[in-house]
Design an enzyme around this catalytic site. Structure first.
Site, mmCIF file in Angstrom:
data_model
loop_
_atom_site.group_PDB
_atom_site.id
_atom_site.type_symbol
_atom_site.label_atom_id
_atom_site.label_comp_id
_atom_site.label_asym_id
_atom_site.label_seq_id
_atom_site.Cartn_x
_atom_site.Cartn_y
_atom_site.Cartn_z
ATOM 1 N N ARG A 63 0.819 -1.210 0.000
ATOM 2 C CA ARG A 63 0.000 0.000 0.000
ATOM 3 C C ARG A 63 0.854 1.261 0.000
ATOM 4 N NH1 ARG A 63 -3.555 2.351 4.375
ATOM 5 N NH2 ARG A 63 -5.293 3.364 3.305
ATOM 6 N N HIS A 67 0.285 4.378 -2.536
ATOM 7 C CA HIS A 67 0.021 5.743 -2.081
ATOM 8 C C HIS A 67 1.154 6.688 -2.445
ATOM 9 C CE1 HIS A 67 -3.554 5.267 0.844
ATOM 10 N NE2 HIS A 67 -3.577 4.312 -0.064
ATOM 11 N N ASN A 95 -4.180 8.788 4.601
ATOM 12 C CA ASN A 95 -3.024 8.132 5.224
ATOM 13 C C ASN A 95 -3.017 8.140 6.742
ATOM 14 O OD1 ASN A 95 -2.012 7.592 2.665
ATOM 15 N ND2 ASN A 95 -0.671 9.388 2.625
ATOM 16 N N HIS A 194 -6.429 -5.767 -2.691
ATOM 17 C CA HIS A 194 -7.270 -5.911 -1.508
ATOM 18 C C HIS A 194 -7.570 -7.365 -1.184
ATOM 19 C CE1 HIS A 194 -8.971 -1.511 -1.464
ATOM 20 N NE2 HIS A 194 -7.680 -1.581 -1.232
#
Length: 323
Positions: A63, A67, A95, A194
């Site tokens: 992740r 990001h 975040n 996911h």
């Protein structure tokens, strides 16, 4: 006329060089083969025990790369702490109390600095670590393209506006990914990340209480038991994004969507019984090899988003702060 032609050629040459300064053409899977030949083994030897000690760490490291790339490109800016000169991305809405794994990245950077000091960027460490995390948890591997350099600044505002929230609808997801050069198929494949990891109550509260039309009732009841309706109560309680195998990188995420078991609103948007991405989800649910192949290809594309190369940026000594 000759002088005019010479001027035009000079301008075109300058533009070409300017383009090359931010082009992915400078990224290469063997970028560090001579300057840091032990890079891959050094990174993996730190990632493996971190995931063994806490399997959720793999999803967290993956992740971080996502990001990072979605906010002004894959430049390591997500790792920067706030300074007097800028407010970074760590405390942005997507975040704060959510992204994690910074200590693992610190440990990897320290290990890499021991074998080849001042050579490998934090942005490249994120890319390698994401690949290793997926592979360690049973997913595909791929040749990571390297040669990124690190940003000297970060932007909380950019993080707030660039990372798709879990409330996104299908058109919003497609639009955001397309804006970054990622196709609709890339978006569906990358959403398969996911299949590992956990989500906070705040990200799925509205769905489990309000979206009864496309959420399996038993899953809604299970998640409600650990996610109170009242905002501020249990906000950080966790639930697995993949109901069946949250620490195994497989295609169960897509099988869940077909059964209305997507935990996030944005997850279930990929399969709407008549939506434009239904066929892609069906394909991935029936073929794990198709999913993993497309995921690996999409990860390489995502890693190519606006890297700093050449003399742009820097090679940070400490991933948390500019040199």
């Amino acid at each position: 006329m000759a002088a005019s032609s010479s001027c035009i050629i000079a301008i075109l040459t300058f533009v070409h060089l300017l383009f090359m300064g931010t082009s992915t053409a400078q990224l290469s899977s063997n970028f560090y083969s001579k300057s840091c030949p032990r890079l891959f083994s050094t990174v993996k030897s730190t990632v493996q025990p971190a995931i063994r000690n806490e399997p959720r760490t793999g999803a967290s490291l993956l992740r971080l790369h996502f990001h990072d790339c979605f906010v002004n490109g894959c430049d390591g800016s997500v790792l920067l702490d706030d300074t007097v000169n800028f407010t970074g991305e760590k405390n942005s809405v997507p975040n704060k109390n959510s992204v994690r794994g910074f200590n693992v990245i610190d440990n990897i950077k320290s290990a890499v600095e021991n074998v080849c000091p001042g050579v490998v960027s934090c942005a490249d460490i994120l890319a390698i670590t994401a690949r290793d995390s997926v592979a360690i948890l049973g997913g595909p591997s791929w040749n990571v393209k390297l040669g990124r350099r690190d940003a000297r600044t970060a932007s909380q505002a950019a993080a707030n506006s660039s990372i798709p929230p879990p409330t996104s609808n299908l058109n919003q997801l497609i639009s955001r990914f397309n804006a970054l050069g990622l196709s609709t198929k890339d978006m569906v494949a990358l959403s398969g990340s996911h299949t590992i990891g956990q989500a906070r109550c705040t990200t799925f509260r509205a769905r489990v209480y309000n979206e009864t039309n496309n959420l399996e009732s038993s899953l809604a009841q299970t998640r409600q038991s650990n996610c109170p309706r009242t905002t501020g109560s249990g906000d950080n309680n966790l639930a697995p994004l993949d109901l069946q195998s949250p620490t195994a990188f497989d295609n169960n995420y897509y099988k869940n969507l077909i059964k209305n078991r997507g935990l996030l609103h944005s997850d279930q948007q990929l399969f709407l019984y008549g939506g434009s991405t239904d066929s892609i989800v069906l394909g991935y649910s029936s073929s794990q090899s198709t999913f993993t192949s497309d995921f690996a290809a999409a990860m390489i594309k995502m890693g190519n988003i606006n890297p700093l190369t050449g003399s742009n940026g820097e090679i940070r000594k400490n991933c948390r702060k500019p040199n």
